[in-house]
Design a protein around this motif. Sequence first.
Motif, PDB file in Angstrom:
ATOM      1  N   VAL A 116      35.337  29.964 -51.090  1.00 29.22           N
ATOM      2  CA  VAL A 116      35.060  31.444 -51.643  1.00 29.22           C
ATOM      3  C   VAL A 116      36.468  31.808 -52.339  1.00 29.22           C
ATOM      4  O   VAL A 116      37.301  31.918 -51.511  1.00 29.22           O
ATOM      5  N   PRO A 117      36.637  31.890 -53.752  1.00 24.48           N
ATOM      6  CA  PRO A 117      37.764  32.307 -54.428  1.00 24.48           C
ATOM      7  C   PRO A 117      38.109  33.910 -53.833  1.00 24.48           C
ATOM      8  O   PRO A 117      37.281  34.510 -53.419  1.00 24.48           O
ATOM      9  N   GLY A 118      39.371  33.962 -53.595  1.00 24.15           N
ATOM     10  CA  GLY A 118      39.740  35.461 -53.378  1.00 24.15           C
ATOM     11  C   GLY A 118      40.102  35.371 -51.589  1.00 24.15           C
ATOM     12  O   GLY A 118      40.552  36.507 -51.439  1.00 24.15           O
ATOM     13  N   THR A 119      39.375  34.418 -50.965  1.00 24.51           N
ATOM     14  CA  THR A 119      39.707  34.440 -49.575  1.00 24.51           C
ATOM     15  C   THR A 119      41.206  33.656 -49.081  1.00 24.51           C
ATOM     16  O   THR A 119      41.722  32.894 -49.960  1.00 24.51           O
ATOM     17  N   PRO A 120      41.890  33.810 -48.190  1.00 27.53           N
ATOM     18  CA  PRO A 120      42.987  33.492 -47.671  1.00 27.53           C
ATOM     19  C   PRO A 120      42.584  31.821 -47.588  1.00 27.53           C
ATOM     20  O   PRO A 120      43.476  31.171 -47.892  1.00 27.53           O
TER      21      PRO A 120
END
Length: 207
Positions: A116-120
Amino acid sequence: MPEQTTQPTAEGRTNPTPWVPEPDFDAALIEEAAKKSGLVWLSPAGLSAKADATRPNGPQAVWHVWHDGAVTVVAGGTEQPLPLWAVPGRVVEVAMRSKDQGGRLISFLSQVELIVPGTPEWGAAAEALHAERLNLAEGDKYQQRWAAESALLRMRPLGGAVAPDGGSGAARPLPTPATTLGRMPKMIGGLPREQEKTQARKKKKTR
């Protein structure tokens, strides 16, 4: 590798018992092969040896990195394409070749997972992919571009290796207009050595 053990037979002799891999042997081999190879071949689960590259479900080569215990790829947009069956949630077979011999070394099953984009996790995977991505323009804002138009996918091994099903794993080359027809280009610096020897022998015969 564990040493072979012996067990007594009915006649009192001892025979070596077959070597059985340790529980982590497959995992170690998968990791080692994935780290050494820049490409893996994806195919629908169970079809790797029955399909060829000219069919929609044929094996497809993709470049990847081994990151966080998984084969990790970036695809879509201006990056490499992936077949329609290699989408998140689907189970695929991942095959890797031997860097020394070129043949299929090991295969494993995996369920395709979207990062998922935006996750570490996404940021760490993007950095690992960027480190191995070739021919990126200087200053390319790859993270913004990948988040907007591409997908980062990972494939962790489900269990151990997949036993070969009798096929070689070879894929038929895709049709291409590239070919060599007509006369060979002129050699710069003279004829090849074998042609020079042939012409020299012809001259001796005519004398």
